[in-house]
Enzyme design. Structure first.
Site, short mmCIF file in Angstrom:
data_model
loop_
_atom_site.label_atom_id
_atom_site.label_comp_id
_atom_site.label_asym_id
_atom_site.label_seq_id
_atom_site.Cartn_x
_atom_site.Cartn_y
_atom_site.Cartn_z
N HIS A 46 0.83 -1.21 0.00
CA HIS A 46 0.00 0.00 0.00
C HIS A 46 0.87 1.26 0.00
CE1 HIS A 46 -3.98 1.83 1.63
NE2 HIS A 46 -3.30 2.73 0.93
N HIS B 98 1.53 5.16 -2.04
CA HIS B 98 1.09 6.19 -2.99
C HIS B 98 2.33 6.85 -3.58
CE1 HIS B 98 -3.19 6.08 -1.72
NE2 HIS B 98 -2.68 5.71 -0.57
N ARG C 178 2.42 8.63 -6.29
CA ARG C 178 2.02 9.96 -6.78
C ARG C 178 2.32 10.25 -8.23
NH1 ARG C 178 -1.32 10.52 -2.74
NH2 ARG C 178 -0.49 11.29 -0.80
N ASN D 288 -4.81 6.41 -7.01
CA ASN D 288 -5.39 7.77 -6.89
C ASN D 288 -4.40 8.86 -7.33
OD1 ASN D 288 -3.81 7.33 -4.61
ND2 ASN D 288 -5.07 8.60 -3.29
N HIS E 45 -10.89 0.57 0.81
CA HIS E 45 -10.79 1.64 1.80
C HIS E 45 -12.21 1.84 2.30
CE1 HIS E 45 -9.29 5.73 3.29
NE2 HIS E 45 -10.57 5.66 3.63
N HIS F 256 -5.79 -0.72 5.83
CA HIS F 256 -5.56 0.05 7.07
C HIS F 256 -6.66 -0.09 8.12
CE1 HIS F 256 -8.00 2.64 4.58
NE2 HIS F 256 -6.98 3.09 3.87
N ASP G 92 0.68 2.48 3.79
CA ASP G 92 -0.17 3.57 3.29
C ASP G 92 0.67 4.84 3.18
OD1 ASP G 92 -2.24 5.00 2.29
OD2 ASP G 92 -3.51 4.89 4.07
N HIS H 131 2.69 14.16 1.54
CA HIS H 131 2.20 15.49 1.17
C HIS H 131 3.23 16.49 1.65
CE1 HIS H 131 -1.84 14.07 0.12
NE2 HIS H 131 -1.83 13.34 1.22
O1 DOR Z 1 -4.79 9.58 4.39
C1 DOR Z 1 -4.86 9.09 3.27
N1 DOR Z 1 -4.10 9.54 2.27
N2 DOR Z 1 -5.73 8.11 3.04
C2 DOR Z 1 -6.00 7.68 1.80
O2 DOR Z 1 -6.85 6.86 1.63
C3 DOR Z 1 -5.31 8.28 0.63
C4 DOR Z 1 -4.05 8.87 1.03
C5 DOR Z 1 -3.44 9.76 -0.02
O3 DOR Z 1 -3.40 9.37 -1.18
O4 DOR Z 1 -2.98 10.85 0.33
ZN ZN Z 2 -3.80 4.68 0.83
ZN ZN Z 3 -7.12 4.17 2.04
#
Ligand code: DOR
Ligand code: ZN
Ligand code: ZN
Length: 442
Positions: free
Chosen positions: A60, A62, A64, A94, A175, A230, A305, A309
């Site tokens: 899991h 991201h 980006r 995403n 999720h 999660h 996860d 950011h």
């Molecule tokens: O806190 C989160 N951030 N939960 C998610 O499901 C997506 C993730 C993100 O992509 O920033």
């Molecule tokens: Zn996630």
């Molecule tokens: Zn999630």
């Protein structure tokens, strides 16, 4: 050829001193006592006193890319991974655009192939109207369905659409947070502004519990291979433990931030919106339930996860700050420290970070150190201490919620497909790229 000498390797449930020989094809060719392994290896690592773990698999992440490379990309995410002893990552859909068509996945495959220094796989995004794409797509880890909004705009709440997706024959990754409850709470608390505690009120435990129950009910109906993302509450641990008794295709993960942080802790108060994350940080009794579920074998795996950011994004105030925390580089050090503190055994940790992810997702050639398996190996030093620092983070976001935490148990070297990619925190070879993993089924 690479020879890793005198490390401790798990052999039939016991850690024994062994040496590992890796062939030119990046696979393990022999594991034995040092005297048995007379070889003409061109590279030898003396790993005396260290443990060799099968490389950690984080299902899991991201990364980006495409579209949000100001936060992270496949190179920086994978650098954070190797520094943290993670040798395989599964990227989340995403992104911008979201990975919801076969053509967009092919584009993403090219980006990862060019930049990712660890092995990788992909999750595919579900929408209310991409069922045909879901049925067509090949070699994915799972179809990710957001039953509750989060970063990005992937969201499916409609009962019929969910039934179609869960019945698609693919592995599902959910999720699960109830969207209607979140929205109602957002209205209720609109005037408030206090970080992690407010976030917990808005995304209350029962929102996760309710939607996890719904996911399990739909999954059961269709015989879906269903993975709960999660898991964070005591309520979910009870629901999942009970369901697993007869729903054998159900699995779940827990994220490190839910194991080590609480919404009302000093760290969370200090970090404010930096620890705004979906699902939110919970309270002490939830954390205790998660550790108990780990020790009872209810939790299949730890997954980070990793959701980087930037600082300036996080500093916009509660209602504008995006949700998510980074975690790739800190997961193993935190868990090794937990092993040293007796919260979990090293053998269990191997199950949680390698064996089970490989088994649940049907990854070929990974999850164990054995002859013929891919030489993805994490060497750890269980005796060394280290302080986690923002400045050492290789993610583009450049911060971690665990800044200043002292841990005992560190990643000494990370080997991906037989290449020593990281040693003592130094990334040796940026030119070598990881490979896309292959799945049984999906
Ligand atoms: O806190 C989160 N951030 N939960 C998610 O499901 C997506 C993730 C993100 O992509 O920033
Ligand atoms: Zn996630
Ligand atoms: Zn999630």
């Amino acid at each position: 050829m690479l020879l890793i000498k005198n490390c401790k390797v798990l052999v039939n449930g016991e850690f024994l001193e062994r040496s590992i020989l890796v062939g030119g094809n990046g696979k393990i060719t022999k594991i034995g006592v040092a005297s048995e392994l007379k070889s003409a290896a061109d590279e030898v690592i003396d790993a005396t006193g260290k443990h060799a773990l099968p490389g950690a698999i984080d299902v899991h992440v991201h990364c980006r890319e495409p579209g949000m490379t100001q936060k992270e990309d496949f190179l920086t995410a994978s650098k954070a991974a190797v520094a943290g002893g993670v040798t395989t990552i599964f990227d989340m859909p995403n992104t911008k655009p979201a990975t919801t068509t076969v053509a967009l996945l092919e584009e993403k495959r090219k980006l990862a192939a060019a930049k990712c220094i660890v092995n990788y796989g992909f999750h595919f995004g579900a929408t209310a109207d991409n069922l045909e794409e879901i049925k067509k797509v090949l070699n994915i880890a799972a179809v990710k369905v957001y039953m509750g909004s989060s970063t990005g705009n992937l969201l499916v709440t409609d009962e019929k659409a969910l039934n179609d997706i869960f019945g698609s024959g693919k592995r599902l990754m959910a999720h699960a947070e109830n969207e209607a409850m979140i929205k109602a709470n957002e209205e209720k608390y609109r005037g408030d502004s206090d970080g992690a505690k407010l976030h917990l009120k808005i995304r209350e435990n029962s929102a996760a519990a309710k939607e996890v129950e719904r996911a399990i009910a739909i999954g059961r109906k269709h015989g879906t291979r269903l993975h709960i993302c999660h898991m964070s509450t005591k309520e979910e641990t009870a629901i999942v433990a009970a369901a697993k008794k007869d729903y054998k295709l159900l699995s779940c993960e827990v994220a490190p931030h839910h194991l080590f942080l609480t919404a009302d802790s000093e760290t969370a108060t200090k970090l404010g919106n930096y620890v705004k994350v979906n699902p939110p940080l919970r309270l002490k009794e939830d954390v205790a339930a998660l550790w108990k579920a780990i020790n009872e074998g209810v939790v299949d795996m730890i997954a980070t996860d990793h959701a980087p950011h930037l600082r300036e994004e996080k500093e916009q105030g509660y209602w504008n700050a995006p949700s998510g925390v980074p975690g790739l580089q800190t997961m193993l050090p935190l868990m090794l420290d937990a092993v040293n503190k007796g919260r979990v055994s090293l053998q269990q940790l191997i199950r949680l970070t390698s064996e089970n992810p490989a088994a649940v997702f049907g990854i070929k050639g990974k999850g164990k150190l054995a002859v013929g398996m891919d030489a993805d190996i994490t060497l750890v030093d269980m005796h060394k201490e280290k302080t986690i620092k923002n400045d050492d983070m290789l993610s583009k976001c450049g911060w971690t919620p665990f800044d200043g935490w002292k841990v005992k148990g560190i990643v000494a070297a990370t080997i991906v497909n037989g290449n020593v990619i990281c040693s003592d925190g130094e990334i040796a070879e940026e030119k070598i790229r990881g490979k896309e993993v292959m799945f049984n089924g999906n």
